[in-house]
Design a protein around this motif. Structure first.
Motif, PDB file in Angstrom:
ATOM      1  N   PRO A   1      64.219 -42.351  -4.500  1.00 39.00           N
ATOM      2  CA  PRO A   1      64.860 -42.833  -3.273  1.00 39.00           C
ATOM      3  C   PRO A   1      66.217 -42.146  -3.070  1.00 39.00           C
ATOM      4  N   GLY A   2      66.531 -41.837  -1.841  1.00 40.09           N
ATOM      5  CA  GLY A   2      67.798 -41.189  -1.537  1.00 40.09           C
ATOM      6  C   GLY A   2      67.748 -39.678  -1.577  1.00 40.09           C
ATOM      7  N   THR A   3      66.589 -39.119  -1.924  1.00 40.73           N
ATOM      8  CA  THR A   3      66.461 -37.664  -1.997  1.00 40.73           C
ATOM      9  C   THR A   3      66.524 -37.056  -0.598  1.00 40.73           C
ATOM     10  N   ALA A   4      67.331 -36.016  -0.441  1.00 34.72           N
ATOM     11  CA  ALA A   4      67.432 -35.302   0.824  1.00 34.72           C
ATOM     12  C   ALA A   4      66.783 -33.926   0.751  1.00 34.72           C
ATOM     13  N   LEU A   5      66.697 -33.364  -0.458  1.00 43.71           N
ATOM     14  CA  LEU A   5      66.197 -32.001  -0.613  1.00 43.71           C
ATOM     15  C   LEU A   5      65.369 -31.905  -1.891  1.00 43.71           C
ATOM     16  N   VAL A   6      64.200 -31.288  -1.801  1.00 40.98           N
ATOM     17  CA  VAL A   6      63.369 -31.015  -2.966  1.00 40.98           C
ATOM     18  C   VAL A   6      63.278 -29.500  -3.106  1.00 40.98           C
TER      19      VAL A   6
END
Length: 456
Positions: A45-50
């Protein structure tokens, strides 16, 4: 609550689409994945970029970066550089260095201009940079920045030395030029700075939102420490001041720029991202470093060390010594040093030197013995090497020729064990990600060349 699936760009989006995707992710929208996802695992949760790593430590992993980490990196960069500015993007926006150029522009609300060509050339860069720098925003005093890898800087310098200095002159007009992704040879930095380029060397990786140590000094909020350290003092020039206090070990980094971890790989996350008793998170890199009164020098990857005759040799130090020797000879080039199996020494130190040329094709690295004349007579020199040992397959035993001079320069600086037993020349070095030399491909090419006759 699980994170939304990342928007999968597949690495084929336009610069404008990348800007929109990064802006949306930073504002709390779906996470952005600039390359096709390697797995179906949901990011934290909270990931903006992979981001997919370059795979230099093995199989590529997917790194989850939060919007907080990306913004912290962008803001710290602008604080260090003297304020927000416009960015020229000449790196692929599929890796952290390129994505962070976009992020800095989005966070600052400034323009980002992108190079849409398939191949970086000094002429194309000169045209694009001049247009970018001559816009109305530039005339109004807006700061201008660009981020490059050492290979791009090398090509601009080489073109200038060959008579086409337009690209290097354009580079010198930027308020700061970030150079990272791999170690930058000192002679290349000196040549660029002599031309007026405001070079800032950077160190970092996907797991730290890109560069987080500039010119050896951590960005605001970032901390550096070394694990498994050895300490000592380095004497300075007599009369110049007190001794410098130094420490050497594996580099660990901390701060708000750290990633959340690896997507779908909790074991790797736990092994690499660790917390102190007070809760401070640290990322353990695979790099060796030295701290000289607080300034970090990266010595190279711990797993790149070559053990030859029972002596540990750091390839990065040998590469630096060779680069300086070549520059002094007026024949600069990029250098990669690898260890290859050797019946007598365990591993033999071998150098591959690249002159400017087209990108290497997979499996297409062609090697020529260093110092060999076009006739191929160099490979038929004396039957003993400069150190009196029998030559190995592919070794150029040139007596007092170029290889002997190169070996002497390295040996005098780093000791006899570090002197390359063989050296080869190629058009360019293969890379794994922007600016990162693919050492495995170089080593494999050397092994193939020494298994079969080498044609100078």
């Amino acid at each position: 609550m699980s994170a939304a699936p990342p928007a999968d760009a597949g690495g084929a989006t336009s610069p404008a689409a990348v800007v929109d995707a990064v802006r949306t992710a930073l504002d709390g929208g779906p996470a952005y994945a600039p390359q096709p996802r390697a797995s179906a695992a949901a990011p934290p949760p909270g990931t903006a970029l992979v981001l997919r790593t370059s795979g230099s430590t093995g199989e590529p992993r997917e790194v989850a970066l939060s919007a907080v980490a990306m913004r912290a990196s962008a803001e710290a960069t602008h604080e260090r550089l003297g304020g927000p500015g416009r960015w020229l993007l000449v790196l692929p926006p599929t890796h952290v260095a390129g994505v962070q150029v976009v992020t800095r522009s989005v966070v600052a609300g400034t323009e980002v201009r992108a190079d849409t060509s398939d191949h970086f050339t000094p002429a194309a860069f000169a045209s694009l940079a001049q247009e970018f720098l001559d816009t109305a925003d530039a005339a109004a005093g807006a700061r201008a920045y660009v981020s490059v890898v050492p290979t791009q800087l090398h090509r601009l310098v080489a073109a200038a030395d060959a008579g086409d200095a337009a690209g290097l002159r354009a580079l010198a007009r930027f308020d700061a030029v970030l150079v990272g992704g791999a170690a930058t040879p000192a002679p290349l930095l000196e040549r660029a700075r002599a031309a007026g380029v405001r070079v800032v060397t950077t160190y970092g990786m996907s797991e730290t939102s890109g560069g987080c140590v500039y010119d050896g000094v951590p960005l605001p909020g970032v901390r550096v420490r070394l694990s498994g350290t050895t300490t000592g003092t380095t004497p300075t020039t007599p009369g110049a001041g007190p001794e410098e206090h130094t420490a050497t070990g594996v580099i660990e980094l901390s701060g708000p720029v750290l990633a959340e971890g690896y997507v779908g790989d909790p074991a790797a996350t736990a092994a690499t991202f660790r917390a102190d008793p007070d809760g401070t998170r640290w990322f353990r890199t695979s790099d060796l470093g030295r701290l000289d009164d607080g300034r970090l020098t990266v010595l190279g990857r711990a797993d790149d060390v070559v053990v030859t005759g029972g002596v540990n040799v750091a390839p990065a130090a040998v590469e630096e010594a060779i680069a300086e020797h070549l520059a002094a000879q007026g024949t600069p080039g990029e250098v990669c040093v690898v260890g290859v199996p050797d019946a007598e020494w365990g591993q033999a130190v071998v150098a591959v030197i690249a002159r400017t040329g087209p990108p290497a094709r997979p499996g297409g690295l062609e090697l020529v013995p260093f110092g060999a004349p076009p006739s191929g007579a160099a490979a038929q020199g004396s039957r003993t090497g400069p150190d009196g040992a029998p030559p190995a397959a592919g070794e150029v035993t040139d007596g007092g020729g170029p290889l002997a001079g190169l070996r002497a320069a390295v040996g005098q600086r780093l000791g006899a064990a570090a002197a390359p037993r063989r050296a080869y020349v190629t058009a360019t070095l293969p890379t794994r990600g922007p600016g990162k030399i693919d050492r495995r491909a170089v080593r494999d090419a050397v092994v193939r060349a020494e298994r079969e006759p080498v044609r100078p």
